[in-house]
Scaffold this motif. Structure first.
Motif, PDB file in Angstrom:
ATOM      1  N   ILE A 126       0.899  -1.137   0.048  1.00  0.00           N
ATOM      2  CA  ILE A 126      -0.094  -0.068  -0.003  1.00  0.00           C
ATOM      3  C   ILE A 126       0.887   1.095   0.038  1.00  0.00           C
ATOM      4  N   SER A 127       0.686   2.228  -0.918  1.00  0.00           N
ATOM      5  CA  SER A 127       1.399   3.272  -1.069  1.00  0.00           C
ATOM      6  C   SER A 127       0.825   4.343  -1.764  1.00  0.00           C
ATOM      7  N   HIS A 128       1.311   5.604  -1.532  1.00  0.00           N
ATOM      8  CA  HIS A 128       1.105   6.784  -2.231  1.00  0.00           C
ATOM      9  C   HIS A 128       2.097   6.996  -3.276  1.00  0.00           C
ATOM     10  N   ARG A 129       3.117   6.319  -3.129  1.00  0.00           N
ATOM     11  CA  ARG A 129       4.464   6.686  -4.094  1.00  0.00           C
ATOM     12  C   ARG A 129       4.169   5.676  -5.364  1.00  0.00           C
ATOM     13  N   ILE A 130       4.178   6.246  -6.406  1.00  0.00           N
ATOM     14  CA  ILE A 130       3.935   5.160  -7.695  1.00  0.00           C
ATOM     15  C   ILE A 130       5.028   4.281  -7.766  1.00  0.00           C
ATOM     16  N   SER A 131       6.249   4.837  -7.590  1.00  0.00           N
ATOM     17  CA  SER A 131       7.571   4.132  -7.670  1.00  0.00           C
ATOM     18  C   SER A 131       7.599   2.901  -7.044  1.00  0.00           C
ATOM     19  N   ALA A 132       6.815   2.730  -5.820  1.00  0.00           N
ATOM     20  CA  ALA A 132       6.868   1.802  -4.908  1.00  0.00           C
ATOM     21  C   ALA A 132       5.818   0.688  -5.650  1.00  0.00           C
ATOM     22  N   LEU A 133       4.826   0.974  -6.562  1.00  0.00           N
ATOM     23  CA  LEU A 133       4.055   0.073  -6.842  1.00  0.00           C
ATOM     24  C   LEU A 133       4.408  -0.256  -8.316  1.00  0.00           C
ATOM     25  N   LEU A 185       3.035  11.746 -12.500  1.00  0.00           N
ATOM     26  CA  LEU A 185       3.568  12.731 -13.125  1.00  0.00           C
ATOM     27  C   LEU A 185       4.241  13.763 -12.079  1.00  0.00           C
ATOM     28  N   VAL A 186       3.443  13.954 -11.121  1.00  0.00           N
ATOM     29  CA  VAL A 186       3.766  14.790  -9.981  1.00  0.00           C
ATOM     30  C   VAL A 186       5.093  14.269  -9.172  1.00  0.00           C
ATOM     31  N   GLN A 187       5.003  13.099  -9.041  1.00  0.00           N
ATOM     32  CA  GLN A 187       6.143  12.473  -7.991  1.00  0.00           C
ATOM     33  C   GLN A 187       7.559  12.407  -9.186  1.00  0.00           C
ATOM     34  N   GLN A 188       7.247  11.959 -10.333  1.00  0.00           N
ATOM     35  CA  GLN A 188       8.364  12.104 -11.270  1.00  0.00           C
ATOM     36  C   GLN A 188       8.930  13.207 -11.217  1.00  0.00           C
ATOM     37  N   PHE A 189       8.350  14.674 -11.209  1.00  0.00           N
ATOM     38  CA  PHE A 189       8.760  15.905 -11.542  1.00  0.00           C
ATOM     39  C   PHE A 189       9.512  16.107 -10.106  1.00  0.00           C
ATOM     40  N   GLU A 190       9.081  15.613  -8.857  1.00  0.00           N
ATOM     41  CA  GLU A 190       9.591  15.777  -7.654  1.00  0.00           C
ATOM     42  C   GLU A 190      11.177  15.022  -7.564  1.00  0.00           C
ATOM     43  N   GLU A 191      10.911  13.904  -8.166  1.00  0.00           N
ATOM     44  CA  GLU A 191      12.261  13.038  -8.160  1.00  0.00           C
ATOM     45  C   GLU A 191      13.299  13.627  -9.124  1.00  0.00           C
ATOM     46  N   ASP A 192      12.743  14.141 -10.253  1.00  0.00           N
ATOM     47  CA  ASP A 192      13.789  14.748 -11.256  1.00  0.00           C
ATOM     48  C   ASP A 192      14.459  16.047 -10.651  1.00  0.00           C
ATOM     49  N   TYR A 193      13.561  16.897  -9.990  1.00  0.00           N
ATOM     50  CA  TYR A 193      13.999  18.284  -9.773  1.00  0.00           C
ATOM     51  C   TYR A 193      14.176  18.367  -8.164  1.00  0.00           C
ATOM     52  N   GLY A 194      14.093  17.354  -7.415  1.00  0.00           N
ATOM     53  CA  GLY A 194      14.338  17.280  -5.887  1.00  0.00           C
ATOM     54  C   GLY A 194      13.340  18.243  -5.289  1.00  0.00           C
ATOM     55  N   ALA A 195      12.250  18.220  -5.720  1.00  0.00           N
ATOM     56  CA  ALA A 195      11.163  19.161  -4.985  1.00  0.00           C
ATOM     57  C   ALA A 195      10.702  18.449  -3.746  1.00  0.00           C
TER      58      ALA A 195
END
Length: 575
Positions: A523-530, A565-575
């Protein structure tokens, strides 16, 4: 009383031996006034013999030593038995609380349970220990003393007993008040205990938001309430003993006044009057003890009633009488028309249908409050379903023994709770594991570098609730504790929510590479975990809105795509 009976039976030989010691002490105590009587009559007569006086004094000293030894014996035996009762009830209470399901524990206050386990059990011990002592003394010592007093002079005894009916009325009246005041005081104590526990638990929030004054005022208000209610109880308790002594002093006054005339008329000898006063003094203890016992008994009964209320609470989640047992749990899980609600007014899950095949990895995501955690908690039966059926390897979960079921399901809760101890103790939890396996799990949870930075490594003390660690470190230790069990069904509820993006990516990558041969539910909000899960289910408003692979959901589910998309942006730009 059925709560105490098993321990009474267990300590019966100690109790009987203690009572025997009390009987000998009481008998010895009744002999001493007779010796004093003969000594005084000898002193007042012409046939005074100093050797006889010395012998009588020595005999009183000997009896005093015998009484001291036997009094130590009965205190040790009877109070030791009361301590055993206290320990037994506390163990039973703790075991019963552990057996209660989450639905009950969600409603009861921790402070109330703590009050039961401390103050209430202490009152029961006092009522059982001292109550038994007072009971024996009242009937044996009091009865024998009265018999000797009647034998000495019946009329003087009757006159001395005139104040006693008033004493009984006072005891009964104040006893009822004690019961009521003690019950309300204990309820107030429970509220105060819960408030203080909650304040210490949230001490960081209190300091960060400068809530010291607000919380201090709440604690002061609760403390004042407990003080006032306890003061009422103390007032009644304090009133009882002076009234008892007052009526006993009235009896003494009657004995001295009327007994003095009897001595003048030579109906009684001086020694008999002194002995009579001695017996009246001995009678004072059983009479005072009645009031004390009333106080202890009322407190004990009120506390026993409170504890019985808790012990009479039965869990809804129970094991069946004839449970099913699988030779091997494979991990096939099926939800069929499952609905769930914590209470009747609010449904959390509605008509959930899903199949989880053994050895597969399942992802669950969705907005906050959509029922993800509730769904996970239904699998190890922390709660019962409101409707529908969940099966494991073709058998209804309700047909399994709870211990068997939970021995084959590992659940990492959303909150990474750590116990006060070392990191090693928190991971192993008393179980044995070879160093190679432990090392593999530590590496998978990205704990190796973290442990190198700690002077004691795995033996580092984490403090209360892991106070010395960051949220991410606590989460990785909790994950290691879950994985090291190597159970056929592993449920991870938001396992990387408090980890930084880089560490979370490492953990997820290493989890994928681990060959645990288990059914994984993440169970996760992070798409990378799923993303690598075989099937991902999206919950919305307690229902399965969409399901599919990572790529399929990006194409057809707006929530999933937007989150990705939001999480990818955060990971790419360290947000």
């Amino acid at each position: 009383m059925k709560l105490i009976y098993p321990y009474f039976k267990k300590n019966l030989y100690k109790i009987l031996l203690g009572i025997l010691c009390m009987i000998v002490v009481d008998a010895t105590q009744l002999v001493i006034p007779q010796i004093i009587k003969h000594a005084i009559d000898s002193l007042s007569s012409a046939s005074f013999d100093s050797k006889t006086l010395i012998f009588q004094c020595a005999f009183i000293l000997f009896l005093g030593l015998v009484m001291a030894g036997l009094r130590y014996g009965w205190r040790n035996l009877l109070m030791g038995s009361a301590r055993d009762v206290e320990k037994g009830i506390r163990d039973d209470l703790f075991s019963h609380v552990l057996s209660l399901d989450m639905a009950y524990l969600d409603k009861v206050k921790t402070g109330d349970i703590m009050a039961h386990a401390t103050s209430d059990i202490n009152h029961i011990r006092m009522a059982f220990g001292f109550g038994l002592i007072v009971l024996v003394d009242t009937f044996l010592l009091g009865g024998a003393t009265l018999a000797i007093m009647f034998w000495t002079h019946p009329k003087l005894t009757i006159l001395a007993m005139i104040p006693m009916p008033f004493l009984i009325v006072v005891t009964r009246t104040l006893g009822k008040k004690m019961h009521v005041f003690h019950k309300t005081a204990q309820e107030s104590y429970s509220q105060l205990t819960e408030l203080i526990r909650e304040s210490f638990f949230g001490i960081r929030i209190i300091k960060v938001f400068n809530f010291e004054t607000i919380i201090g005022n709440k604690v002061e208000k609760a403390s004042t309430d407990y003080f006032k209610k306890n003061l009422k109880r103390a007032f009644v308790t304090a009133l009882l003993k002076p009234l008892l002594i007052f009526f006993l002093n009235l009896s003494t006054l009657v004995v001295i006044f009327y007994g003095g005339f009897l001595v003048i008329k030579q109906v009684l000898s001086p020694g008999e009057l002194v002995a009579f006063l001695q017996y009246l003094g001995i009678l004072a203890w059983p009479v005072i003890a009645i009031g004390w016992m009333t106080n202890l008994f009322q407190r004990g009964m009120a506390s026993l009633k409170r504890i019985n209320t808790l012990l009479d609470s039965m869990p809804d989640v129970t094991s069946p009488e004839n449970p099913n047992i699988l030779s091997k749990v494979r991990g096939n899980i099926i939800f069929k028309d499952v609905s769930f609600a914590y209470d009747k007014n609010k449904t959390i899950l509605s008509n959930i249908n899903l199949k989880i095949h053994q050895g597969t990895s399942i992802g669950i995501s969705g907005p906050p409050g959509s029922g993800k955690t509730s769904l996970a908690q239904l699998i190890p039966r922390l709660y019962n379903t409101s409707k529908g059926e969940i099966s494991l390897d073709g058998l209804d979960l309700n047909t399994f023994d709870l211990n068997f079921l939970r021995q084959h399901i590992a659940l990492m809760p959303q909150e990474a709770f750590l116990f006060s101890g070392t990191i090693r103790e928190n991971i192993l939890m008393g179980r044995d594991a070879d160093e190679e396996k432990l090392e593999r799990i530590i590496r998978a949870c990205s704990l190796k570098d973290t442990l190198k930075e700690m002077p004691d490594g795995l033996d580092t003390i984490v403090g209360e609730r892991g106070i010395t660690l960051s949220g991410g470190q606590k989460q990785r230790i909790a994950l290691a504790r879950t994985l090291i069990l190597e159970k056929p069904v592993i449920i991870l509820d938001d396992p990387i929510s408090q980890m930084d993006t880089r560490t979370a990516s490492k953990v997820i990558s290493r989890l994928k590479k681990m060959a645990l041969n288990a059914t994984f539910i993440i169970i996760s909000h992070r798409i990378s975990a799923l993303a690598s899960c075989d099937t991902i289910f999206i919950l919305k408003n307690g229902r399965i809105d969409h399901f599919g692979t990572h790529q399929e959901l990006i194409e057809k589910d707006h929530f999933y795509k937007e989150s990705y998309l939001v999480q990818q942006f955060e990971e790419d730009y360290g947000a």
